[in-house]
Design a protein around this motif. Structure first.
Motif, PDB file in Angstrom:
ATOM      1  N   THR A  49      62.457  68.960  12.442  1.00  0.00           N
ATOM      2  CA  THR A  49      61.952  69.673  11.266  1.00  0.00           C
ATOM      3  C   THR A  49      62.943  69.636  10.111  1.00  0.00           C
ATOM      4  O   THR A  49      62.548  69.505   8.955  1.00  0.00           O
ATOM      5  CB  THR A  49      61.577  71.129  11.605  1.00  0.00           C
ATOM      6  OG1 THR A  49      62.701  71.788  12.179  1.00  0.00           O
ATOM      7  CG2 THR A  49      60.388  71.188  12.556  1.00  0.00           C
ATOM      8  N   LYS A  50      64.222  69.742  10.425  1.00  0.00           N
ATOM      9  CA  LYS A  50      65.235  69.666   9.358  1.00  0.00           C
ATOM     10  C   LYS A  50      65.229  68.294   8.704  1.00  0.00           C
ATOM     11  O   LYS A  50      65.267  68.181   7.471  1.00  0.00           O
ATOM     12  CB  LYS A  50      66.627  69.981   9.905  1.00  0.00           C
ATOM     13  CG  LYS A  50      66.846  71.444  10.218  1.00  0.00           C
ATOM     14  CD  LYS A  50      68.176  71.665  10.907  1.00  0.00           C
ATOM     15  CE  LYS A  50      68.347  73.107  11.313  1.00  0.00           C
ATOM     16  NZ  LYS A  50      69.524  73.304  12.170  1.00  0.00           N
ATOM     17  N   ALA A  51      65.181  67.245   9.512  1.00  0.00           N
ATOM     18  CA  ALA A  51      65.173  65.890   8.960  1.00  0.00           C
ATOM     19  C   ALA A  51      63.902  65.642   8.145  1.00  0.00           C
ATOM     20  O   ALA A  51      63.962  65.068   7.060  1.00  0.00           O
ATOM     21  CB  ALA A  51      65.302  64.857  10.079  1.00  0.00           C
ATOM     22  N   ALA A  52      62.771  66.108   8.655  1.00  0.00           N
ATOM     23  CA  ALA A  52      61.516  65.913   7.923  1.00  0.00           C
ATOM     24  C   ALA A  52      61.513  66.713   6.618  1.00  0.00           C
ATOM     25  O   ALA A  52      61.050  66.225   5.586  1.00  0.00           O
ATOM     26  CB  ALA A  52      60.324  66.309   8.797  1.00  0.00           C
ATOM     27  N   PHE A  53      62.033  67.931   6.665  1.00  0.00           N
ATOM     28  CA  PHE A  53      62.091  68.753   5.461  1.00  0.00           C
ATOM     29  C   PHE A  53      62.976  68.110   4.394  1.00  0.00           C
ATOM     30  O   PHE A  53      62.645  68.123   3.209  1.00  0.00           O
ATOM     31  CB  PHE A  53      62.589  70.161   5.803  1.00  0.00           C
ATOM     32  CG  PHE A  53      62.728  71.076   4.619  1.00  0.00           C
ATOM     33  CD1 PHE A  53      61.621  71.435   3.865  1.00  0.00           C
ATOM     34  CD2 PHE A  53      63.963  71.581   4.255  1.00  0.00           C
ATOM     35  CE1 PHE A  53      61.745  72.274   2.769  1.00  0.00           C
ATOM     36  CE2 PHE A  53      64.098  72.423   3.164  1.00  0.00           C
ATOM     37  CZ  PHE A  53      62.978  72.768   2.416  1.00  0.00           C
ATOM     38  N   LEU A  54      64.084  67.523   4.803  1.00  0.00           N
ATOM     39  CA  LEU A  54      65.056  66.960   3.858  1.00  0.00           C
ATOM     40  C   LEU A  54      64.881  65.452   3.609  1.00  0.00           C
ATOM     41  O   LEU A  54      65.655  64.877   2.851  1.00  0.00           O
ATOM     42  CB  LEU A  54      66.480  67.210   4.371  1.00  0.00           C
ATOM     43  CG  LEU A  54      66.926  68.662   4.468  1.00  0.00           C
ATOM     44  CD1 LEU A  54      68.292  68.745   5.147  1.00  0.00           C
ATOM     45  CD2 LEU A  54      66.955  69.322   3.095  1.00  0.00           C
ATOM     46  N   HIS A  55      63.877  64.827   4.204  1.00  0.00           N
ATOM     47  CA  HIS A  55      63.815  63.365   4.188  1.00  0.00           C
ATOM     48  C   HIS A  55      63.791  62.739   2.789  1.00  0.00           C
ATOM     49  O   HIS A  55      64.237  61.617   2.614  1.00  0.00           O
ATOM     50  CB  HIS A  55      62.635  62.854   5.027  1.00  0.00           C
ATOM     51  CG  HIS A  55      61.318  62.945   4.353  1.00  0.00           C
ATOM     52  ND1 HIS A  55      60.584  64.110   4.292  1.00  0.00           N
ATOM     53  CD2 HIS A  55      60.600  62.010   3.691  1.00  0.00           C
ATOM     54  CE1 HIS A  55      59.467  63.883   3.636  1.00  0.00           C
ATOM     55  NE2 HIS A  55      59.442  62.623   3.253  1.00  0.00           N
ATOM     56  N   ASP A  56      63.300  63.438   1.795  1.00  0.00           N
ATOM     57  CA  ASP A  56      63.231  62.879   0.432  1.00  0.00           C
ATOM     58  C   ASP A  56      64.259  63.495  -0.524  1.00  0.00           C
ATOM     59  O   ASP A  56      64.137  63.374  -1.740  1.00  0.00           O
ATOM     60  CB  ASP A  56      61.827  63.052  -0.148  1.00  0.00           C
ATOM     61  CG  ASP A  56      60.852  62.002   0.347  1.00  0.00           C
ATOM     62  OD1 ASP A  56      61.311  60.938   0.826  1.00  0.00           O
ATOM     63  OD2 ASP A  56      59.631  62.232   0.263  1.00  0.00           O
ATOM     64  N   ASP A  77      64.165  51.569  -5.446  1.00  0.00           N
ATOM     65  CA  ASP A  77      64.564  52.829  -4.834  1.00  0.00           C
ATOM     66  C   ASP A  77      65.376  52.651  -3.549  1.00  0.00           C
ATOM     67  O   ASP A  77      65.091  51.769  -2.741  1.00  0.00           O
ATOM     68  CB  ASP A  77      63.330  53.675  -4.511  1.00  0.00           C
ATOM     69  CG  ASP A  77      63.715  55.036  -3.998  1.00  0.00           C
ATOM     70  OD1 ASP A  77      64.270  55.819  -4.793  1.00  0.00           O
ATOM     71  OD2 ASP A  77      63.484  55.308  -2.814  1.00  0.00           O
ATOM     72  N   ILE A  78      66.378  53.492  -3.381  1.00  0.00           N
ATOM     73  CA  ILE A  78      67.164  53.577  -2.143  1.00  0.00           C
ATOM     74  C   ILE A  78      67.314  55.051  -1.742  1.00  0.00           C
ATOM     75  O   ILE A  78      68.350  55.475  -1.260  1.00  0.00           O
ATOM     76  CB  ILE A  78      68.549  52.890  -2.285  1.00  0.00           C
ATOM     77  CG1 ILE A  78      69.362  53.527  -3.418  1.00  0.00           C
ATOM     78  CG2 ILE A  78      68.396  51.392  -2.453  1.00  0.00           C
ATOM     79  CD1 ILE A  78      70.838  53.141  -3.399  1.00  0.00           C
ATOM     80  N   HIS A  79      66.245  55.837  -1.936  1.00  0.00           N
ATOM     81  CA  HIS A  79      66.341  57.279  -1.726  1.00  0.00           C
ATOM     82  C   HIS A  79      66.741  57.661  -0.308  1.00  0.00           C
ATOM     83  O   HIS A  79      67.378  58.685  -0.106  1.00  0.00           O
ATOM     84  CB  HIS A  79      65.042  57.990  -2.136  1.00  0.00           C
ATOM     85  CG  HIS A  79      63.935  57.889  -1.142  1.00  0.00           C
ATOM     86  ND1 HIS A  79      63.080  56.809  -1.087  1.00  0.00           N
ATOM     87  CD2 HIS A  79      63.539  58.741  -0.169  1.00  0.00           C
ATOM     88  CE1 HIS A  79      62.199  57.007  -0.126  1.00  0.00           C
ATOM     89  NE2 HIS A  79      62.451  58.167   0.447  1.00  0.00           N
ATOM     90  N   TYR A 115      63.420  50.000   1.659  1.00  0.00           N
ATOM     91  CA  TYR A 115      64.589  49.422   1.006  1.00  0.00           C
ATOM     92  C   TYR A 115      65.234  48.317   1.848  1.00  0.00           C
ATOM     93  O   TYR A 115      66.208  47.702   1.436  1.00  0.00           O
ATOM     94  CB  TYR A 115      65.636  50.512   0.712  1.00  0.00           C
ATOM     95  CG  TYR A 115      66.139  51.203   1.952  1.00  0.00           C
ATOM     96  CD1 TYR A 115      67.303  50.768   2.581  1.00  0.00           C
ATOM     97  CD2 TYR A 115      65.444  52.273   2.512  1.00  0.00           C
ATOM     98  CE1 TYR A 115      67.756  51.379   3.737  1.00  0.00           C
ATOM     99  CE2 TYR A 115      65.896  52.884   3.655  1.00  0.00           C
ATOM    100  CZ  TYR A 115      67.045  52.440   4.266  1.00  0.00           C
ATOM    101  OH  TYR A 115      67.485  53.042   5.405  1.00  0.00           O
ATOM    102  N   LEU A 116      64.689  48.088   3.033  1.00  0.00           N
ATOM    103  CA  LEU A 116      65.264  47.093   3.944  1.00  0.00           C
ATOM    104  C   LEU A 116      64.584  45.734   3.771  1.00  0.00           C
ATOM    105  O   LEU A 116      63.410  45.662   3.418  1.00  0.00           O
ATOM    106  CB  LEU A 116      65.102  47.552   5.391  1.00  0.00           C
ATOM    107  CG  LEU A 116      65.833  48.828   5.775  1.00  0.00           C
ATOM    108  CD1 LEU A 116      65.426  49.262   7.173  1.00  0.00           C
ATOM    109  CD2 LEU A 116      67.335  48.622   5.703  1.00  0.00           C
ATOM    110  N   PRO A 117      65.293  44.664   4.083  1.00  0.00           N
ATOM    111  CA  PRO A 117      64.652  43.346   4.100  1.00  0.00           C
ATOM    112  C   PRO A 117      63.559  43.344   5.172  1.00  0.00           C
ATOM    113  O   PRO A 117      63.593  44.139   6.109  1.00  0.00           O
ATOM    114  CB  PRO A 117      65.777  42.383   4.471  1.00  0.00           C
ATOM    115  CG  PRO A 117      67.031  43.160   4.447  1.00  0.00           C
ATOM    116  CD  PRO A 117      66.694  44.611   4.435  1.00  0.00           C
ATOM    117  N   GLU A 118      62.608  42.436   5.047  1.00  0.00           N
ATOM    118  CA  GLU A 118      61.526  42.357   6.037  1.00  0.00           C
ATOM    119  C   GLU A 118      62.111  42.176   7.425  1.00  0.00           C
ATOM    120  O   GLU A 118      63.073  41.463   7.632  1.00  0.00           O
ATOM    121  CB  GLU A 118      60.599  41.180   5.712  1.00  0.00           C
ATOM    122  CG  GLU A 118      59.747  41.391   4.474  1.00  0.00           C
ATOM    123  CD  GLU A 118      58.782  42.553   4.604  1.00  0.00           C
ATOM    124  OE1 GLU A 118      58.144  42.713   5.658  1.00  0.00           O
ATOM    125  OE2 GLU A 118      58.650  43.302   3.622  1.00  0.00           O
TER     126      GLU A 118
END
Length: 178
Positions: A49-56, A77-79, A115-118
């Protein structure tokens, strides 16, 4: 034992500044999705939940001529990278256990592959839950970032989720102690 709650994260000025910029309603919704998914995937609901809450928390506002430019965002973007670092620093400042803060930061780093290569990225269960939680709340053109929620409602919802997490963790401890 939880070191930091979602409400403590919500109340912090860094969260208020950066999570609001990327969409507080989206962040709260993702935290709820992550809680549900954590049970299904046998992942620690506190970390999920913490990671999901802060993911952006690492979003930058991509504007051109005073107007949001979704294509510019998608291209540059590299958010997730910025957010991972920002969330880690915030969690450590609030007193989160360093190992937990690192796991959460890595889940934020890997919640998107934009943001990653394919290629194929193999996620651990926590990282997978956070990515799924984000996907479940996405809307075309990034519209999920523009839904609104009052501070009072967001805080109440996070407080309710904190209580659910505590209850789940206590139940899990009781199961393992028997």
């Amino acid at each position: 034992m939880r070191h930091v709650t979602l409400v403590q994260l919500f109340d912090h000025p860094i969260t208020q500044k950066y999570v609001k910029r990327s969409g507080m309603a989206h962040a709260v919704a993702c935290a709820y999705h992550a809680f549900r998914l954590a049970k299904k995937h046998k992942v620690d609901p506190d970390r999920a939940t913490k990671a999901a809450f802060l993911h952006d928390i690492g979003h930058y506002t991509w504007y051109r001529d005073g107007k949001w430019d979704y294509d510019l965002y998608k291209e540059n973007d590299i958010h997730a990278i910025k957010g991972s670092e920002r969330a880690h620093k915030l969690l450590i400042r609030l007193g989160e256990h360093p190992r937990t803060a690192k796991e959460i930061a890595l889940a934020i780093l890997l919640h998107t592959d934009s943001y990653l290569p394919e290629g194929y990225l193999e996620l651990n269960p926590l990282q997978h839950v956070v990515a799924l939680a984000d996907e479940l709340d996405e809307e075309p053109g990034g519209d999920h970032h523009y839904r609104t929620i009052s501070d009072d409602r967001a805080r109440r919802m996070l407080d309710r989720l904190d209580r659910k997490i505590e209850s789940t963790l206590i139940q899990n401890e009781m199961k393992h102690s028997m």
